[in-house]
Design an enzyme around this catalytic site. Structure first.
Site, short mmCIF file in Angstrom:
data_model
loop_
_atom_site.label_atom_id
_atom_site.label_comp_id
_atom_site.label_asym_id
_atom_site.label_seq_id
_atom_site.Cartn_x
_atom_site.Cartn_y
_atom_site.Cartn_z
CG ASP A 1 -2.61 4.54 3.65
OD1 ASP A 1 -2.21 5.04 2.75
OD2 ASP A 1 -3.18 4.97 4.66
CG HIS B 1 -1.96 1.24 1.55
ND1 HIS B 1 -3.17 0.80 1.42
CD2 HIS B 1 -1.98 3.04 0.74
CE1 HIS B 1 -3.83 1.80 1.56
NE2 HIS B 1 -2.92 2.57 0.68
CG HIS C 1 -1.68 6.90 -0.62
ND1 HIS C 1 -1.85 6.89 -1.45
CD2 HIS C 1 -1.14 6.28 -0.02
CE1 HIS C 1 -3.45 6.16 -1.37
NE2 HIS C 1 -2.63 5.88 -0.37
CE LYS D 1 -7.97 0.91 -0.75
NZ LYS D 1 -6.36 1.50 -0.40
CG HIS E 1 -9.28 3.29 2.79
ND1 HIS E 1 -9.32 3.96 3.37
CD2 HIS E 1 -10.97 4.00 4.14
CE1 HIS E 1 -9.09 5.18 4.17
NE2 HIS E 1 -10.87 4.59 4.82
CG HIS F 1 -5.19 2.12 6.07
ND1 HIS F 1 -6.53 2.07 5.49
CD2 HIS F 1 -5.01 2.74 4.79
CE1 HIS F 1 -7.01 2.29 4.92
NE2 HIS F 1 -6.48 2.55 4.21
ZN LIG Z 1 -3.68 4.99 2.11
#
Ligand SMILES: [Zn+2]
Length: 364
Positions: free
Chosen positions: A265, A27, A29, A116, A153, A191
């Site tokens: 994350d 995960h 970004h 996702k 999520h 997460h």
């Molecule tokens: Zn994220």
């Protein structure tokens, strides 16, 4: 600022060297455009693979956009001098209400691992997310058949639900029915931030359900954000929770079940967007994510469980490491106050201006 630093008799002596299987981050970004060279450089020298989150602007909703994004990522990787040889990006697409079965089959042919799933409005650039999970149930059946992965999520986005309760409510409203209806669908609750997530995975969900855990949720609780002044660089979604939840996450990560995986994350925003009357959610950990995980495992005397935590995710996603290991030494280094971010900006990393206690010394 590690809350664990002074109180733990389980820490190993300075100068100790350890070897761990090459880690992979499920995960991450990376952002886009001029921001890519810096994010890719940090990640590629720590991981053998990293899953590129698709919540760019516009989001990566089609195979064609995924190919274009991969080209940008690969171009940034070519500029990263210290990248782990063979570093690879893992792709998933951003699931929307209008994603088609044809796209799922095309993704499978292309080697894209899955989707996702953001509930619409849950976090940064998630407005195109799914408005009602029942809209996409038929796609989950196809993914189940093809062995694809659904990254979730796991928070409801409804404004009336308390921000600290959103994971718990999501489990009750969305996940519990979903795993009953699609018991073989590979799901990663990303997460996870509460004991409710841990309990659901260990005691209720089928073995196809995993949880990823960030380094910051293992090292910090919500006091980091709210006590001793408001500290926006600790603000992320899901928001850090109370200490009992942090302990539950640490026990889960170090417990050897094989159901919990790395997922940093790492979510950089320009410092000016964090220090704002309406600051962005996201903690930048890409500069030291592996080191932070090692600290967390060391804090409970469980360095020997890192291998299970690292390998569970690699097995799920099919990441090969060529039998190589990462060597780390317990030797401190100082994190800069900021790192360059894009052409003119900067990003404030976790533990800015303070020490990280482990140093990566090489790969064998
Ligand atoms: Zn994220």
């Amino acid at each position: 600022m590690s809350m664990l630093a002074d109180q733990n008799p389980k820490q190993v002596a300075p100068g100790t060297c350890i070897k761990i299987p090459l880690p992979a981050d499920f995960h991450h970004h990376f952002r886009q455009g001029s921001l890519l060279p810096s994010t890719v450089a940090h990640a590629s020298r720590r991981f053998v693979a990293a899953l590129a989150m698709p919540n760019t602007s516009p989001p990566v909703t089609t195979v064609e956009r995924c190919r274009a994004y991969r080209r940008d990522l690969e171009a940034a990787l070519a500029l990263a001098p210290e990248a782990v040889p063979g570093f690879e990006f893992i792709s998933v697409l951003y699931l929307t209400d209008s994603t088609t079965e044809e796209t799922v089959r095309e993704m499978h042919r292309e080697g894209i691992k899955g989707f996702k799933y953001y509930p619409a409005g849950a976090t940064t650039n998630s407005d195109a997310g799914v408005t009602d999970v029942r809209n996409v149930y038929p796609l989950f059946k196809v993914m189940e058949e093809l062995g694809m992965i659904l990254c979730v999520h796991s928070e409801v986005a409804r404004v009336e639900i308390d921000v600290f309760d959103r994971e718990k409510v999501f489990i009750a409203e969305i996940l519990r029915p979903l795993v009953k209806d699609c018991p073989k669908l590979k799901i990663v609750m990303e997460h996870i931030s509460t004991s409710f997530g841990v309990d659901f995975i260990l005691n209720e969900a089928p073995p196809s359900v995993y949880g990823s855990i960030t380094p910051h949720h293992l090292l910090h609780n919500r006091n980091a954000i709210l006590s001793q002044g408001l500290r926006p660089h600790f603000f992320c979604l899901p928001v850090l929770k109370r200490e009992s939840h942090r302990v539950a996450l640490l026990n889960a990560a170090t417990g050897g079940s094989g159901r919990f995986i790395m997922g940093t994350d790492s979510a950089p925003h320009d410092t000016t967007k964090k220090l704002s009357a309406c600051g962005c959610a996201g903690v930048f950990v890409g500069h030291a994510a592996v080191e932070f995980y090692v600290e967390a495992f060391e804090s409970v005397g469980k360095l020997d469980e890192l291998e299970t935590f690292i390998e569970a995710g690699k097995k799920l996603y099919g990441v090969e490491d060529g039998g190589r290991v990462m060597c780390l030494e317990k030797r401190s280094w100082r994190v800069p106050e900021t790192y360059p971010f894009g052409e003119t900006g900067d990003v404030t990393p976790l533990r800015a201006g303070e020490d990280v206690t482990w140093t990566i010394t090489g790969i064998e």
